[in-house]
Design a protein around this motif. Structure first.
Motif, PDB file in Angstrom:
ATOM      1  N   UNK A   1       0.801  -1.220   0.000  1.00 54.63           N
ATOM      2  CA  UNK A   1       0.000   0.000   0.000  1.00 54.63           C
ATOM      3  C   UNK A   1       0.839   1.279   0.000  1.00 54.63           C
ATOM      4  N   UNK A   2       2.187   1.140   0.029  1.00 53.31           N
ATOM      5  CA  UNK A   2       3.056   2.323   0.026  1.00 53.31           C
ATOM      6  C   UNK A   2       3.968   2.369  -1.189  1.00 53.31           C
ATOM      7  N   UNK A   3       3.839   1.385  -2.079  1.00 45.78           N
ATOM      8  CA  UNK A   3       4.764   1.310  -3.219  1.00 45.78           C
ATOM      9  C   UNK A   3       4.553   2.420  -4.243  1.00 45.78           C
ATOM     10  N   UNK A   4       3.415   3.108  -4.185  1.00 43.10           N
ATOM     11  CA  UNK A   4       3.183   4.218  -5.112  1.00 43.10           C
ATOM     12  C   UNK A   4       3.997   5.446  -4.725  1.00 43.10           C
ATOM     13  N   UNK A   5       4.320   5.583  -3.435  1.00 43.80           N
ATOM     14  CA  UNK A   5       5.039   6.787  -3.016  1.00 43.80           C
ATOM     15  C   UNK A   5       6.402   6.497  -2.383  1.00 43.80           C
ATOM     16  N   UNK A   6       6.718   5.224  -2.089  1.00 45.18           N
ATOM     17  CA  UNK A   6       8.055   4.826  -1.650  1.00 45.18           C
ATOM     18  C   UNK A   6       8.634   3.913  -2.727  1.00 45.18           C
ATOM     19  N   UNK A   7       9.699   4.342  -3.372  1.00 42.25           N
ATOM     20  CA  UNK A   7      10.241   3.571  -4.490  1.00 42.25           C
ATOM     21  C   UNK A   7      11.723   3.251  -4.262  1.00 42.25           C
ATOM     22  N   UNK A   8      12.042   1.979  -4.401  1.00 44.54           N
ATOM     23  CA  UNK A   8      13.425   1.524  -4.213  1.00 44.54           C
ATOM     24  C   UNK A   8      14.335   2.128  -5.285  1.00 44.54           C
ATOM     25  N   UNK A   9      15.547   2.525  -4.862  1.00 46.21           N
ATOM     26  CA  UNK A   9      16.489   3.152  -5.782  1.00 46.21           C
ATOM     27  C   UNK A   9      17.762   2.320  -5.917  1.00 46.21           C
ATOM     28  N   UNK A  10      18.595   2.238  -4.879  1.00 42.46           N
ATOM     29  CA  UNK A  10      19.860   1.485  -4.964  1.00 42.46           C
ATOM     30  C   UNK A  10      20.220   0.895  -3.595  1.00 42.46           C
ATOM     31  N   UNK A  11      21.189  -0.049  -3.627  1.00 39.72           N
ATOM     32  CA  UNK A  11      21.770  -0.592  -2.395  1.00 39.72           C
ATOM     33  C   UNK A  11      23.282  -0.669  -2.545  1.00 39.72           C
ATOM     34  N   UNK A  12      23.999  -0.219  -1.529  1.00 37.02           N
ATOM     35  CA  UNK A  12      25.453  -0.333  -1.498  1.00 37.02           C
ATOM     36  C   UNK A  12      25.847  -1.215  -0.310  1.00 37.02           C
ATOM     37  N   UNK A  13      26.631  -2.267  -0.573  1.00 35.17           N
ATOM     38  CA  UNK A  13      27.047  -3.186   0.485  1.00 35.17           C
ATOM     39  C   UNK A  13      28.494  -2.879   0.892  1.00 35.17           C
ATOM     40  N   UNK A  14      28.727  -2.773   2.201  1.00 34.03           N
ATOM     41  CA  UNK A  14      30.063  -2.479   2.719  1.00 34.03           C
ATOM     42  C   UNK A  14      30.445  -3.588   3.696  1.00 34.03           C
ATOM     43  N   UNK A  15      31.508  -4.309   3.389  1.00 33.37           N
ATOM     44  CA  UNK A  15      31.931  -5.429   4.232  1.00 33.37           C
ATOM     45  C   UNK A  15      32.566  -4.932   5.520  1.00 33.37           C
ATOM     46  N   UNK A  16      32.277  -5.630   6.621  1.00 31.03           N
ATOM     47  CA  UNK A  16      32.882  -5.296   7.905  1.00 31.03           C
ATOM     48  C   UNK A  16      34.350  -5.706   7.937  1.00 31.03           C
ATOM     49  N   UNK A  17      35.175  -4.984   8.682  1.00 29.87           N
ATOM     50  CA  UNK A  17      36.603  -5.258   8.767  1.00 29.87           C
ATOM     51  C   UNK A  17      36.896  -5.946  10.102  1.00 29.87           C
ATOM     52  N   UNK A  18      37.371  -7.210  10.094  1.00 25.92           N
ATOM     53  CA  UNK A  18      37.680  -7.921  11.341  1.00 25.92           C
ATOM     54  C   UNK A  18      38.786  -7.215  12.127  1.00 25.92           C
ATOM     55  N   UNK A  19      38.715  -7.340  13.447  1.00 24.32           N
ATOM     56  CA  UNK A  19      39.746  -6.775  14.318  1.00 24.32           C
ATOM     57  C   UNK A  19      39.971  -7.755  15.469  1.00 24.32           C
ATOM     58  N   UNK A  20      40.951  -7.448  16.324  1.00 24.00           N
ATOM     59  CA  UNK A  20      41.218  -8.315  17.466  1.00 24.00           C
ATOM     60  C   UNK A  20      40.030  -8.344  18.419  1.00 24.00           C
ATOM     61  N   UNK A  21      39.328  -7.209  18.522  1.00 19.24           N
ATOM     62  CA  UNK A  21      38.179  -7.132  19.422  1.00 19.24           C
ATOM     63  C   UNK A  21      36.953  -7.792  18.803  1.00 19.24           C
TER      64      UNK A  21
END
Length: 549
Positions: free
Chosen positions: A279-299
């Motif tokens: 019911x919201x797809x007429x006014x909310x429209x998907x555009x893009x997605x950017x994926x950023x991988x997490x960086x492992x650390x000692x913690x």
């Protein structure tokens, strides 16, 4: 010899002390004693008896008699605890008496009988018995206090005092010290009022690390606050299943002209996905997605990845609206879901009720405020509201989130002042506002003039007064029903000086004479209390009046 006599004296003292304790009631405290401090009533209902021994008058301070119903109700310091509508919560048991006198040799004890009807499950309450400066406590329990597994819907429909075990999603957190938050399992939503930590301690909620989106299993006793808010109080957490996905971005407000919405989520599943409601797809429209991988650390050797979603939000020509976007992430053991909420400004015109009634039907949005003069339907929220210019029919009141059939949860009563937003429509030629969206309301408490005189001065607290219009008798007060509306308002309890009355909600001053109110008429007003040089004043807003016979 001296040591021998000393040893004999100590032994004698110990023996005497032991005999004294054996003869005292189980719950002896100073000048009051109880045969037991734990009264148990069977599941199928019945009666428990506690023998009280007292050397002075005593009273139970947290149970009282409601004068209106004659029933025993929850109390504080001997007075019924009431909600804003004046309704008190009845006890689930009945006591044979709420007070007693000192015992005598002829009547060495007083029997306190406690009765209750059948219950499935268990419930408990602690009685406070006061005698002099001492306070004794008697716990009353019926049935087993083992938690009953239930859905949120079953908790909402269940009995107060009963302990439930529930599992659901944390949807929002109101207080991070005491642990006040909302739990939803899909069948309904329950407010958690107080969360114990791992050691059973209070005010340590942050130690549990519960976050929005986590699945939590818990148990605790149910209570109902102000007659409509269902709560589980001081709950014990059984299990926390951390969500695989969390929203990082704060809630946003989008301009009515539209624009881009960016939402960041952190996830530990295999990917992250967005789902826009149909019911919201007429006014909310998907555009893009950017994926950023997490960086492992000692913690953190297994850090969360981040997904940045972007959406286009269309312009809004109607009223303010709320948008929801669901995000999910999963792995081999399950899927976690989280919801992101934002708002978009709307094109809303704030008008008087008369102005609203004069507008054409259409999609234009209007904000109106007024006094609730009549509630027609308590499920949908069909009500009449009135301001100084007219009266409008609200055909269905939605929550601020657009939910229907939730009127009873809003706590709105006749006499309250409500603000709503909606369109102008009509039914069989009669104008109305259908499916109005709730914005806010002001609680108004009906009160007698005698009680009004004793409340605190406050320009933010409104009361409803009804009484006869009479000439002013207060020294130094001015009588005027032609311009300002200064008069004595008299009811069965007494009278109070009314210092000025506007022509209605958002009405004008110095126009009281236009209302046609005369001496002897019965008038209803909303008023706040003020005091000027010792003179108690009710500063009023006109609601209605009846001409004297």
């Amino acid at each position: 010899m001296k040591l021998k006599y000393l040893f004999t004296a100590i032994v004698s003292a110990l023996l005497l002390t032991g005999c004294s304790e054996d003869n005292e009631p189980a719950g002896q405290l100073g000048n009051i004693g109880l045969s037991t401090t734990y009264a148990v009533i069977p599941d199928e209902g019945g009666e428990a008896t506690v023998n009280i021994t007292a050397n002075d008058n005593w009273e139970i301070t947290n149970v009282a008699i409601d004068e209106e119903t004659g029933k025993q109700v929850i109390a504080k310091d001997g007075e019924p605890v009431r909600d804003k509508n004046g309704k008190a919560t009845e006890t689930w048991f009945t006591l044979s008496q709420l007070s007693g006198t000192a015992n005598t040799r002829e009547n060495p004890t007083t029997e306190l009988k406690i009765k209750a009807d059948r219950i499935d499950g268990g419930r408990e309450m602690e009685l406070q018995i006061k005698i002099g400066s001492n306070m004794q406590f008697l716990k009353v329990r019926q049935g087993a206090m083992e938690a009953v597994s239930a859905s949120c819907a079953e908790v909402i429909a269940g009995a107060d005092g009963k302990t439930y075990r529930v599992k659901g999603i944390c949807t929002s957190i109101a207080n991070t010290t005491y642990g006040n938050w909302y739990l939803n399992d899909g069948t309904g939503e329950v407010y958690i009022y107080g969360t114990l930590d791992a050691n059973g301690g209070k005010q340590n909620f942050l130690s549990l690390n519960i976050e929005v989106g986590d699945e939590v299993e818990l148990e605790g006793p149910k209570t109902t606050y102000s007659g409509n808010v269902v709560e589980l109080v001081d709950v014990t957490v059984i299990k926390i299943t951390k969500s695989l996905i969390k929203v990082v971005s704060p809630e946003a407000t989008i301009s009515k002209d539209g624009g881009e919405l960016e939402v960041k989520v952190a996830y530990k599943g295999k990917g992250a996905y967005a789902d826009i409601p149909a019911d919201a797809q007429e006014w909310i429209r998907y555009k893009t997605t950017e994926f950023i991988a997490g960086v492992p650390s000692k913690i953190e050797q297994n850090p969360a990845d981040t997904a940045v979603f972007k959406f286009d939000i269309m312009a809004n020509v109607a009223g303010a609206r709320e948008g929801k976007i669901a995000f999910n992430s999963g792995n081999g053991s399950g899927t976690s879901n989280v919801e992101y909420t934002f708002t978009q400004e709307g094109a809303i015109e704030e008008v008087t009720i008369a102005d609203f009634l004069s507008r054409e039907e259409g999609s234009a949005q209007y904000k109106i405020s007024g006094i609730v003069t009549k509630i027609v339907n308590t499920t949908y929220g069909n009500i009449y509201i009135k301001d100084a210019t007219g009266e409008a029919y609200i055909y269905g009141l939605l929550t601020s989130k657009g939910q229907s059939k939730q009127f009873e949860t809003m706590g709105i009563e006749e006499g309250d002042v409500v603000t709503v937003v909606g369109t102008r429509s009509s039914y069989k030629g009669n104008p109305q506002m259908p499916n109005a969206v709730y914005q806010s309301h002001i609680d108004v408490t009906p009160i007698s003039t005698a009680k009004f005189r004793n409340v605190e001065d406050s320009k933010d607290k409104y009361y409803m007064l009804t009484g006869k219009v009479e000439k002013v008798t207060e020294a130094g007060a001015k009588d005027d029903i032609e311009t300002y509306g200064n008069f004595n308002l008299t009811d069965e309890s007494g009278s109070v000086y009314v210092y000025g009355v506007t022509t209605g909600w958002n009405g004008e001053r110095k126009k009281f004479g236009t209302l046609g109110v005369g001496y002897g008429d019965e008038i209803t007003i909303l008023a706040y209390k003020d005091t000027y040089k010792g003179l108690v004043e009710a500063v009023g807003i006109y609601v209605s009046h009846k001409k004297a016979e």
